[in-house]
Design an enzyme around this catalytic site. Structure first.
Site, mmCIF file in Angstrom:
data_model
loop_
_atom_site.group_PDB
_atom_site.id
_atom_site.type_symbol
_atom_site.label_atom_id
_atom_site.label_comp_id
_atom_site.label_asym_id
_atom_site.label_seq_id
_atom_site.Cartn_x
_atom_site.Cartn_y
_atom_site.Cartn_z
ATOM 1 N N CYS A 1 0.868 -1.179 0.000
ATOM 2 C CA CYS A 1 0.000 0.000 0.000
ATOM 3 C C CYS A 1 0.906 1.229 0.000
ATOM 4 O O CYS A 1 1.629 1.467 0.975
ATOM 5 C CB CYS A 1 -0.908 -0.010 1.217
ATOM 6 N N CYS B 1 -5.213 5.960 -3.777
ATOM 7 C CA CYS B 1 -4.459 4.704 -3.742
ATOM 8 C C CYS B 1 -3.065 5.013 -4.256
ATOM 9 O O CYS B 1 -2.894 5.427 -5.407
ATOM 10 C CB CYS B 1 -5.138 3.643 -4.603
#
Length: 287
Positions: free
Chosen positions: A90, A229
């Site tokens: 991530c 993201c």
């Protein structure tokens, strides 16, 4: 009932619950139900995912399959999507993770911080002259084309891997950044390519705004649509720069609903992700 500590942080409004569990004594094998409860925005703390802050040697004891795969980094980012599923990496999360380490004096001041993840070691440093953090996400893999289908609409997409899979779909100027509502991993949509994306895929809908400047929306597997993201923005940048024939070291601005990220694909084939990382709350929870 006794509580245990947590932090809440975000990177361009991609938000996370952080669990300081340095020696793996508090949470053990972090289960899906607890992650779902923590990420619940009405009955829990709320977040797009959970970041367990744990030493690498402790994580390897909990998950022996990681032994020998996580290198020599002291810290491991154990990342879970909001539905409890494990994610390899991530990009926004790793910056928030390191922000916590810096704030707590758990890493040397001013030095680059290596973080072990299921996608290998990622190095994070403070951007010169700012409070933003830069994450070196390593070498991207620019792969085959695919098709993204939502209902009766389809878009051509480019498959980019940054330790996790992404389908980057370019929209016409008249489009409003793709479909709204639940999209998720598209596992049940007609035309979904199970061979290309056997473990689901993050999907980015992209519109060009100008030279080296794009806007995107993202639907993440395991979390649905999120405000940002980091790896998705990097996938968008790589796919766009490749389509543009841009020279390496060109910095692209990628606008997400939660803000702006600056991304550079370097001459030595590294993708550098720069953006904010903010801790907004600390406390204890019994969830």
């Amino acid at each position: 009932m006794g509580g245990y500590p947590f932090l809440k942080g975000h990177g361009t409004e991609n938000d996370f619950v952080l669990l300081p569990d340095h020696d793996g004594a508090v949470h053990g094998a972090l289960d899906d139900a607890r992650v779902v409860a923590l990420c619940d925005r009405r009955a829990g703390i709320g977040g797009d995912g959970v970041l367990r802050v744990i030493r690498t040697r402790s994580m390897a004891r909990i998950d022996p399959a990681l032994e020998g795969r996580v290198g020599s980094a002291e810290w491991f980012m154990d990342y879970r999507n909001a539905d409890g599923s494990i994610a390899e990496m991530c990009g926004n999360g790793v910056r928030v993770f390191v922000r916590h380490l810096i704030d707590e004096g758990l890493v040397p001041a001013g030095a680059p911080v290596p973080v072990a993840t299921r996608a290998g070691i990622k190095t994070v440093s403070v951007a010169s002259g700012t409070d933003e953090l830069v994450a070196d996400l390593g070498r991207p893999l620019l792969l085959d084309s695919s098709t993204v289908t939502v209902g009766n609409a389809s878009w051509k997409a480019r498959h980019v891997d940054l330790g996790n899979p992404h389908a980057v779909a370019f929209l016409d100027d008249a489009d409003d950044l793709g479909p709204h509502g639940p999209v998720g991993p598209l596992l049940d949509e007609p035309g979904y390519d199970h061979d290309l994306y056997p473990h689901g895929v993050n999907i980015e809908f992209v519109r060009r705004l100008g030279p080296a400047h794009v806007a995107m929306r993202v639907h993440e597997r395991g979390s649905g649509e999120t405000r940002s993201c980091g790896t998705g923005a990097c996938a968008v940048m790589v796919a766009t720069a490749d389509a543009d024939g841009a020279s390496r070291n060109t910095a692209y601005a990628v606008d997400v609903p939660g803000g702006r990220l600056t991304i550079t694909w370097t001459a030595d084939d590294r993708v550098l992700l720069q953006g904010p990382a903010v801790i907004v709350a600390t406390g204890t929870t019994s969830l």
